[in-house]
Design an enzyme around this catalytic site. Structure first.
Site, PDB file in Angstrom:
ATOM      1  CG  ASP A  49     107.776  40.309  26.762  1.00  0.00           C
ATOM      2  OD1 ASP A  49     108.733  40.320  25.957  1.00  0.00           O
ATOM      3  OD2 ASP A  49     107.889  39.928  27.935  1.00  0.00           O
ATOM      4  CG  ASP A  96     102.946  38.888  28.332  1.00  0.00           C
ATOM      5  OD1 ASP A  96     101.885  39.138  28.928  1.00  0.00           O
ATOM      6  OD2 ASP A  96     104.064  38.997  28.870  1.00  0.00           O
ATOM      7  CG  ASP A 109     103.173  43.082  32.234  1.00  0.00           C
ATOM      8  OD1 ASP A 109     103.029  41.982  32.783  1.00  0.00           O
ATOM      9  OD2 ASP A 109     103.469  44.131  32.849  1.00  0.00           O
TER      10      ASP A 109
END
Ligand code: ZN
Ligand code: ZN
Length: 399
Positions: free
Chosen positions: A284, A95, A97
């Site tokens: 992450d 992930d 972000d």
């Protein structure tokens, strides 16, 4: 959200699932996956399992949930309680972000909200509220084209390191826009699917450069074309200027010896910190490590924005989330909103705002974005949708 704002968002979700629910594809090995969803204003419903995607789609059209999820793990009993499921294996997930990139634009569009006095302002979250000194200050992250583009660049860097250091070819990698602030990568059918939590944590540490110690390099022959971190460290030694840090020599070989033999422990650590900050991939780690999560499904809506989580594996170069992830792009349907505070937003080829205590008429998908972000409330729907407007008006009267 107040009732009529929430209803507007939910109606938008319902129409999307009614018209486009058919785009939601069955994941591979559907019968071994855990599914879940959470209704607007309700609690998460988990531990569901389906033999075909049609039955799940029917629930989505009926319920129009705020979030729709499926596990990356395969289980013997996907609908059992977690400890009884019988974990088989899981796709590797990453992930990326915008928030984690900590780009300079963040302070221009993020908003903080004081739970003490209700003050809301642009900027990075202060430790304590300047008005009332409360430390209950919330951070609300927003995105802009700059940080969304930053997440794309970071995704390219991740793809490169996965290929070079882990032998994961792009043919095994699927890329998704999350529907909010970045990208998800799923690695399918790889040798890494059987990795447990600890193995995944090590992989995440490797990518983020966590735990990289100077002593690792003492006995190694470092060279700029070494694979992995050895090469990254060597190239950073090569590219440092004299006087930058404690380097004294012009020559690469001598610098290598300085790094290994002359630098103090603190100097080496400081240098490695720099190598890591220049080369780490800002994933992450929690997302990669946890094998019991359920993830937002592709072609479903993100409740934080009303945008679609959308696969862009084939068209990643040209994919532009602010154009390509809009759920229902009807410019005619306008909504009147009272916006308390919002940075400028770019969506669907136009930009809107920034707004401060403003009444604005906006296309429905822009209004849904702002409502989902908690930036305002509905005043009314346009009369070109008289039935809905009436229904909302009745609702408001009834309260
Ligand atoms: Zn305050
Ligand atoms: Zn930004």
């Amino acid at each position: 959200l107040d009732e009529s704002s929430a209803q507007t968002v939910k109606r938008y979700f319902k129409e999307y699932y009614f018209r486009f629910g058919g785009r939601i594809r069955a994941p591979t090995n559907i019968e071994s996956r855990e599914f879940g969803y959470f209704p607007f204003g309700g609690a998460m419903v988990r531990h569901l399992s389906f033999k075909d995607i049609g039955s799940f789609r029917a629930i989505l059209v009926k319920e129009a949930p705020a979030g729709v999820y499926c596990s990356n793990s395969l289980y013997h009993e996907p609908n059992a309680e977690m400890h009884l499921k019988g974990w088989i294996r899981a796709e590797l997930i990453f992930d990326i972000d915008a928030d984690a990139l900590k780009l300079p634009c963040k302070k221009t569009h993020d908003i903080w909200l004081c739970k003490g006095c209700g003050k809301k302002e642009f900027g990075l979250r202060p430790e304590t509220c300047p008005s009332c000194k409360s430390n209950r200050v919330l951070e609300m992250s927003w995105t802009c084209p700059v940080c969304l583009n930053g997440t794309k660049k970071e995704t390219y860097r991740l793809l490169e390191i996965l290929q070079a250091d882990f032998g994961i070819p792009s043919s095994q990698t699927r890329i998704f826009f999350s529907g909010n602030a970045g990208y998800h990568l799923n690695i399918e059918n790889s040798a890494y699917e059987s990795l447990d939590t600890h193995g995944r944590a090590e992989l995440a540490d490797y990518l983020t450069g966590r735990g990289l110690l100077p002593s690792i390099f003492n006995s190694m022959q470092l060279s700029c074309d070494n694979p992995g971190w050895r090469g990254r460290v060597a190239r950073c030694i090569r590219d440092s200027r004299v006087g930058e840090g404690p380097f004294k020599s012009e020559e690469f070989d001598k610098r290598l010896r300085e790094f290994i033999n002359v630098f103090s422990k603190a100097q080496s650590e400081k240098f490695l910190e720099r190598v890591v900050s220049e080369n780490a991939i800002r994933i992450d780690p929690m997302v990669t490590t946890d094998v019991h999560r359920i993830f937002r499904m592709p072609e479903t809506l993100n409740n934080k924005t009303g945008l679609v989580k959308r696969e862009c594996t084939e068209n990643f170069d040209s994919f532009d989330p602010i154009l390509d992830s809009i759920a229902l792009k009807d410019e005619k349907e306008k909504v009147l909103l009272e916006v308390d505070l919002s940075p400028r937003i770019d969506l669907g080829g136009s930009s809107y705002g920034p707004f401060r205590s403003a009444r604005v008429e906006l296309p429905l998908y822009v209004a849904v974005y702002l409502l989902a972000k908690g930036a305002g409330k509905l005043i009314r729907l346009e009369p070109n949708n008289p039935k809905e407007a009436e229904a909302v008006a009745d609702k408001l009267k009834a309260r």
